[in-house]
Design an enzyme around this catalytic site. Structure first.
Site, PDB file in Angstrom:
ATOM      1  CG  HIS A  82     -52.571 -16.035 -68.565  1.00  0.00           C
ATOM      2  ND1 HIS A  82     -53.189 -16.369 -67.397  1.00  0.00           N
ATOM      3  CD2 HIS A  82     -51.842 -14.907 -68.302  1.00  0.00           C
ATOM      4  CE1 HIS A  82     -52.853 -15.494 -66.458  1.00  0.00           C
ATOM      5  NE2 HIS A  82     -52.052 -14.589 -66.990  1.00  0.00           N
ATOM      6  CG  HIS A 239     -47.681 -15.155 -64.342  1.00  0.00           C
ATOM      7  ND1 HIS A 239     -48.362 -16.146 -65.023  1.00  0.00           N
ATOM      8  CD2 HIS A 239     -48.495 -14.064 -64.361  1.00  0.00           C
ATOM      9  CE1 HIS A 239     -49.534 -15.682 -65.413  1.00  0.00           C
ATOM     10  NE2 HIS A 239     -49.647 -14.421 -65.021  1.00  0.00           N
ATOM     11  CG  ASP A 243     -49.200 -11.454 -67.049  1.00  0.00           C
ATOM     12  OD1 ASP A 243     -49.963 -12.342 -67.458  1.00  0.00           O
ATOM     13  OD2 ASP A 243     -49.169 -11.072 -65.860  1.00  0.00           O
ATOM     14  CG  HIS A 266     -52.088  -6.904 -67.528  1.00  0.00           C
ATOM     15  ND1 HIS A 266     -51.471  -7.875 -68.292  1.00  0.00           N
ATOM     16  CD2 HIS A 266     -52.607  -7.553 -66.459  1.00  0.00           C
ATOM     17  CE1 HIS A 266     -51.624  -9.055 -67.706  1.00  0.00           C
ATOM     18  NE2 HIS A 266     -52.299  -8.883 -66.599  1.00  0.00           N
TER      19      HIS A 266
HETATM   20 ZN   LIG Z   1     -51.037 -13.136 -65.894  1.00  0.00          ZN
END
Ligand SMILES: [Zn+2]
Length: 317
Positions: A82, A239, A243, A266
């Site tokens: 973030h 969000h 990311d 991720h």
């Molecule tokens: Zn995140």
């Protein structure tokens, strides 16, 4: 439209912030410092003898299970994504992040508080031109039904889709084109999110110790538990874009290309960069010589706008 040279930026001065690590629950202090051109974002653990430094690059990613963790010779810094997204969002190329623990404080779970910190420090234009990593050929990476497909483009844009079996999340799609103002307005305020049953599982594994309704959007089987409700009606997919920006910034420079992303996270974000760098001809590094929008110091940008489609405070149900 004016054209102008686009230079690298760093912080105008040092700045300090504190907070709690999402997974460790530890209180951590962070000092952000200016850095010289072409140095990128460097993390330094000041609580370890010798104060080892880790360059924020994709090949230093050692764990992507619950956050993005970088490591070098046994030194780790986790939950960097973030803050990294905020650097990209603010147009900062070079900075040193000194921290006295192993995790970047989560603050409110979005990138907005980091942007406030960066605005407070101010942005200083440097004398070296910015470089971009340009996707030059179509690149597709898959993991089950999740995928990332990138095609060449002069700017960064993404169409991100998620699908969670929850009545308040379900299928969400958001199309986003990067610039500093759109980042602040459309993406920066979107908080990390989780499901109560997973949070309980994570806490039994010693993770999410610092997790609370102050730093994450949390759902039980039917509702969102945060009293204030959503910041955007489609906060979850926004969000995920936050990311993605944080994870792609580990290319070491801003990325240009159009991204189509389906149910990634991720791990796949990182695999995309590794595969991109492994494919000769799939990317090129270009120097910014002319852009359509002239440089504006971030401090002169309008105050953070109320996010579009921001839902009024109050429980959504
Ligand atoms: Zn995140």
């Amino acid at each position: 439209m004016n054209s102008c040279l686009e230079y690298q930026n760093t912080l105008a001065e040092e700045t300090l912030f504190h907070g709690v690590g999402l997974h460790s629950g530890a209180k951590i202090s962070v000092r952000l410092k200016p850095a010289r051109p072409n140095s990128g974002i460097l993390f330094r653990r000041v609580d370890i003898p010798g104060q080892p430094m880790i360059e924020a690059r994709h090949h230093h990613v050692v764990d992507t299970r619950f956050a993005t963790t970088i490591g070098n010779n046994g030194t780790l810094v986790s939950t960097i994504e973030h803050l990294m997204a905020a650097f990209w969002g603010a147009g900062i190329d070079n900075a040193i992040v000194e921290l006295d623990g192993s995790e970047v404080p989560i603050l409110d779970g979005s990138a907005a508080p980091y942007l406030d910190v960066l605005n407070r420090a101010g942005i200083s234009m440097q004398t070296v031109l910015r470089k971009y990593l340009r996707v030059q050929r179509t690149v597709l990476v898959r993991e089950g039904d999740a995928y990332i497909k990138a095609t060449p483009a002069d700017r960064f844009s993404v169409c991100y889709r998620i699908d969670f079996p929850h009545p308040l999340v379900g299928q969400q799609e958001f199309v986003y084109e990067y610039n500093r103002a759109s980042f602040q307005r459309e993406i920066a305020h979107a908080r990390t999110f989780g499901f109560l049953k997973d949070v309980e599982k994570l806490q039994s594994m010693g993770l999410a110790r610092g997790g609370s309704l102050d730093n994450a959007l949390v759902f039980d089987d039917y509702r969102v538990l945060n009293q204030e409700g959503f910041r955007y009606s489609d906060e979850c997919v926004r969000h995920k874009i936050l990311d993605l920006l944080g994870d792609l910034s580990l290319a070491g420079m801003p990325v240009t290309g159009h991204f189509e992303v389906h149910k990634a996270g991720h791990s796949l974000h990182n695999r995309f960069l590794r595969e991109l760098f492994d494919r000769p001809g799939a990317y090129g590094v270009c120097q910014a010589v002319a852009v359509q929008v002239p440089f504006f110091p971030h401090a002169s940008m309008p105050a953070p706008a109320f996010p579009e489609r921001f839902q009024p405070a109050g429980h959504p149900l």
